[in-house]
Each structure stands twice: as structure tokens, then as C-alpha cells.
Design a protein around this motif. Structure first.
Motif, mmCIF file in Angstrom:
data_model
loop_
_atom_site.group_PDB
_atom_site.id
_atom_site.type_symbol
_atom_site.label_atom_id
_atom_site.label_comp_id
_atom_site.label_asym_id
_atom_site.label_seq_id
_atom_site.Cartn_x
_atom_site.Cartn_y
_atom_site.Cartn_z
ATOM 1 N N THR A 56 33.576 48.255 -2.249
ATOM 2 C CA THR A 56 34.648 49.251 -2.245
ATOM 3 C C THR A 56 34.101 50.644 -1.965
ATOM 4 O O THR A 56 34.666 51.404 -1.166
ATOM 5 N N ALA A 57 32.994 50.994 -2.611
ATOM 6 C CA ALA A 57 32.379 52.306 -2.381
ATOM 7 C C ALA A 57 31.913 52.439 -0.936
ATOM 8 O O ALA A 57 32.136 53.469 -0.288
ATOM 9 N N LEU A 58 31.266 51.409 -0.412
ATOM 10 C CA LEU A 58 30.786 51.423 0.965
ATOM 11 C C LEU A 58 31.931 51.666 1.943
ATOM 12 O O LEU A 58 31.840 52.533 2.818
ATOM 13 N N LEU A 59 33.007 50.929 1.781
ATOM 14 C CA LEU A 59 34.154 51.085 2.674
ATOM 15 C C LEU A 59 34.790 52.469 2.534
ATOM 16 O O LEU A 59 35.183 53.082 3.521
ATOM 17 N N GLY A 60 34.881 52.961 1.312
ATOM 18 C CA GLY A 60 35.464 54.282 1.081
ATOM 19 C C GLY A 60 34.623 55.394 1.688
ATOM 20 O O GLY A 60 35.146 56.284 2.370
ATOM 21 N N PHE A 61 33.309 55.358 1.459
ATOM 22 C CA PHE A 61 32.434 56.385 2.027
ATOM 23 C C PHE A 61 32.428 56.313 3.557
ATOM 24 O O PHE A 61 32.426 57.328 4.237
ATOM 25 N N ARG A 62 32.438 55.115 4.089
ATOM 26 C CA ARG A 62 32.467 54.950 5.548
ATOM 27 C C ARG A 62 33.781 55.485 6.121
ATOM 28 O O ARG A 62 33.788 56.185 7.134
ATOM 29 N N HIS A 63 34.899 55.167 5.477
ATOM 30 C CA HIS A 63 36.216 55.614 5.935
ATOM 31 C C HIS A 63 36.302 57.142 5.990
ATOM 32 O O HIS A 63 36.935 57.702 6.884
ATOM 33 N N HIS A 64 35.654 57.816 5.046
ATOM 34 C CA HIS A 64 35.714 59.273 4.983
ATOM 35 C C HIS A 64 34.549 59.944 5.706
ATOM 36 O O HIS A 64 34.347 61.149 5.566
ATOM 37 N N GLY A 65 33.784 59.174 6.470
ATOM 38 C CA GLY A 65 32.712 59.746 7.271
ATOM 39 C C GLY A 65 31.534 60.263 6.471
ATOM 40 O O GLY A 65 30.800 61.133 6.935
ATOM 41 N N LYS A 66 31.301 59.733 5.289
ATOM 42 C CA LYS A 66 30.219 60.199 4.424
ATOM 43 C C LYS A 66 29.030 59.247 4.394
ATOM 44 O O LYS A 66 28.125 59.432 3.600
ATOM 45 N N LEU A 67 29.028 58.257 5.254
ATOM 46 C CA LEU A 67 27.968 57.253 5.234
ATOM 47 C C LEU A 67 27.226 57.270 6.558
ATOM 48 O O LEU A 67 27.788 56.951 7.605
ATOM 49 N N ASP A 68 25.954 57.671 6.512
ATOM 50 C CA ASP A 68 25.103 57.609 7.687
ATOM 51 C C ASP A 68 24.459 56.223 7.702
ATOM 52 O O ASP A 68 23.633 55.909 6.862
ATOM 53 N N ALA A 69 24.871 55.407 8.634
ATOM 54 C CA ALA A 69 24.420 54.013 8.663
ATOM 55 C C ALA A 69 23.315 53.773 9.686
ATOM 56 O O ALA A 69 23.049 52.641 10.050
#
Length: 180
Positions: free
Chosen positions: A60-73
């Protein structure tokens, strides 16, 4: 095991609070594991049960951070490979290890991490402006990430602190990036 309304309320409220804590900083298992053990679960059963919620919270956290552009993958694959290998080895070791070593391992790890944070904070908090490294350019990160994965597979509780030390210590991630 009979579950009363009190126990159900305890589990739901503790799980909700732990989910918030795990998403923002980690350490929510320090609430959920004792709650499960208060209900009468042996430590090893509570530890295994706790992992279901942790996986769901992480996803859930991964998807949320990714959705809001806060995850550098950009280095996700490099980080995941040694961590997953360590996790699988840790889970296999936990399946055959005596139940009596889980509590001392958890306590020892928590105390070690607290001492590192207090005595050598630069290990987990690189100076501002430090450029993060890539796993492929930092062979020592395999050991740190593999050890964090092993610990996570074996005990899980408090693995966020161990993973934070691996990410900040070997790859020099700042605290915000390391917690994402």
C-alpha cells in the motif's frame, strides 16, 4: 483460540496505527507483535502472522508513494535482488531455528541499531547533498542489503531500521529517500 470483541478491537486499532507508523517511519511491528502475543500467540506464530500485515502495508505504501511521484525507482531492481535472496535464506533459517532465539535476536538487533544511531549517526544520516550510490557501483551494499533481507526473513520486526542502515550506510541514501 477464541477472539473476543476486546481482542478484535485491539487487533484492528493496533493494526491501523501500526500501518500508519510503518508507512511513515517503520517500527509498527513493535505494536502488533506484542498485541498478538497478549492474545496468547507464541512468539514465532505471532511473528509469522505479523508478516501478512507488513506485506500489505508495504504494498500500500509503495503504491501510494509511486502514485504521488515520491518514489525514485531507478535502483529498485539492484536493491531488491540481494534483499530478496537474504529474505528467502532468513525465512528458511527461521523455519528450522529453535523458537527461543527469536526474542534475543530481536532485542540484540534493536539495541545494536539504537547504539549505532546514538553513537555513530553519520552511518544512517549522510551529510546533506550526498549523492546516492547505485548497487551495481557499490559491491558492499550486497552484504548490507542481504543481511537486512536475512534479518527480515528471519524475524521481520524492526527490519526497517536494519534496512535503513543498509541503504543509508552503503548506498548513502538520505533518511527521506531511504524510508521510501
Amino acid at each position: 483460540m477464541d477472539i473476543s470483541w476486546f481482542h478484535l478491537g485491539l487487533l484492528v486499532s493496533t493494526g491501523f496505527l501500526a500501518g500508519i507508523i510503518n508507512t511513515l517511519a517503520g517500527g509498527g511491528s513493535n505494536l502488533t507483535l506484542p498485541a498478538l502475543m497478549v492474545m496468547g500467540m507464541p512468539a514465532e506464530v505471532a511473528n509469522a502472522t505479523n508478516r501478512v500485515g507488513v506485506v500489505l502495508q508495504g504494498l500500500t505504501a509503495l503504491l501510494g508513494f509511486r502514485h504521488h511521484g515520491k518514489l525514485d525507482a531507478s535502483d529498485t531492481g539492484g536493491i531488491m535482488v540481494p534483499t530478496i535472496i537474504g529474505g528467502l535464506l532468513g525465512a528458511a533459517a527461521a523455519a528450522y531455528a529453535p523458537a527461543g532465539i527469536i526474542k534475543p535476536l530481536l532485542l540484540g538487533t534493536m539495541l545494536s541499531m539504537a547504539l549505532i544511531i546514538l553513537l555513530k549517526p553519520a552511518i544512517v544520516a549522510p551529510p546533506p547533498g550526498t549523492e546516492p550510490r547505485k548497487v551495481k557501483d557499490t559491491p558492499s551494499s550486497w552484504w548490507g542489503l542481504g543481511l537486512a533481507g536475512f534479518y527480515g526473513g528471519f524475524v521481520q520486526a524492526g527490519v526497517g531500521f536494519v534496512l535503513l542502515a543498509a541503504l543509508a550506510g552503503t548506498l548513502r541514501y538520505d533518511l527521506v529517500r531511504a524510508m521510501l
